[in-house]
Design a protein around this motif. Sequence first.
Motif, PDB file in Angstrom:
ATOM      1  N   PRO A  10     -31.376  27.741  27.803  1.00 38.89           N
ATOM      2  CA  PRO A  10     -32.274  26.766  27.198  1.00 38.89           C
ATOM      3  C   PRO A  10     -32.396  25.525  28.090  1.00 38.89           C
ATOM      4  N   VAL A  11     -33.623  25.031  28.256  1.00 39.61           N
ATOM      5  CA  VAL A  11     -33.863  23.876  29.107  1.00 39.61           C
ATOM      6  C   VAL A  11     -34.841  22.906  28.442  1.00 39.61           C
ATOM      7  N   LYS A  12     -34.687  21.639  28.815  1.00 40.64           N
ATOM      8  CA  LYS A  12     -35.698  20.633  28.472  1.00 40.64           C
ATOM      9  C   LYS A  12     -36.642  20.596  29.659  1.00 40.64           C
ATOM     10  N   TYR A  36     -35.084  29.155  30.880  1.00 42.58           N
ATOM     11  CA  TYR A  36     -35.072  29.367  32.319  1.00 42.58           C
ATOM     12  C   TYR A  36     -34.273  30.630  32.589  1.00 42.58           C
ATOM     13  N   LEU A  37     -34.757  31.439  33.540  1.00 41.77           N
ATOM     14  CA  LEU A  37     -33.979  32.606  33.948  1.00 41.77           C
ATOM     15  C   LEU A  37     -34.290  32.965  35.393  1.00 41.77           C
ATOM     16  N   TYR A  47     -42.191  28.555  28.206  1.00 44.08           N
ATOM     17  CA  TYR A  47     -42.251  27.577  27.125  1.00 44.08           C
ATOM     18  C   TYR A  47     -43.547  27.755  26.342  1.00 44.08           C
ATOM     19  N   GLU A  48     -43.579  27.118  25.170  1.00 47.54           N
ATOM     20  CA  GLU A  48     -44.762  27.171  24.308  1.00 47.54           C
ATOM     21  C   GLU A  48     -45.216  25.762  23.989  1.00 47.54           C
ATOM     22  N   LEU A 142     -36.655  20.424  35.136  1.00 50.00           N
ATOM     23  CA  LEU A 142     -35.847  21.225  34.219  1.00 50.00           C
ATOM     24  C   LEU A 142     -34.469  20.609  34.073  1.00 50.00           C
ATOM     25  N   LYS A 143     -33.973  20.602  32.854  1.00 50.36           N
ATOM     26  CA  LYS A 143     -32.611  20.123  32.617  1.00 50.36           C
ATOM     27  C   LYS A 143     -31.986  21.016  31.562  1.00 50.36           C
ATOM     28  N   GLU A 144     -30.826  21.570  31.871  1.00 47.25           N
ATOM     29  CA  GLU A 144     -30.159  22.468  30.930  1.00 47.25           C
ATOM     30  C   GLU A 144     -29.859  21.746  29.632  1.00 47.25           C
ATOM     31  N   GLU A 145     -30.156  22.426  28.528  1.00 48.30           N
ATOM     32  CA  GLU A 145     -29.883  21.880  27.212  1.00 48.30           C
ATOM     33  C   GLU A 145     -28.549  22.436  26.743  1.00 48.30           C
TER      34      GLU A 145
END
Length: 149
Positions: A10-12, A36-37, A47-48, A142-145
């Motif tokens: 999950p990412v912001k 993200y993968l 994303y949506e 991107l930043k990991e959530e």
Amino acid sequence: MSNTLGQQTPVKIHVTTNIYNGSNKESIEWVGFGQYLEKDGSSYVKYEEVIEEGTIKTIVKIAEHEGLILRSGAVKMRLSFLLNKKRNGSYETPYGTFLMVTDTKRLSFEKEAESLYGLIDILYDLNVNGNNNGTYHMTIQLKEEKEQA
């Protein structure tokens, strides 16, 4: 650092697009959450977005010298990027499909190895149905959530 299983993180996401057309500049920003993968040497961001007309599902794929943005749902669009080359894409509307041509000037993805913090940077000229639509500079941060307990 390849993840063959394609595990999603999950990412912001912070998307900024600056559009330069002559002396005019327009900026579009979107902030939200997605996944993200990494798979087969490529990085993917999914994303949506929810807009008045409905939901737009977006997939961004970045490899070494090429990229792809696919949008489906309320907006159907395909933009292809290859560094220093022109690539064909499309944008579907209720009134017909527009031919889009990207001429990519810069394409990079910088990612920190130990954490998921990254920046996708794409600079391209866009031509729609034979008309110059301007120069687009898109960044996707991107930043990991971290999951909340």
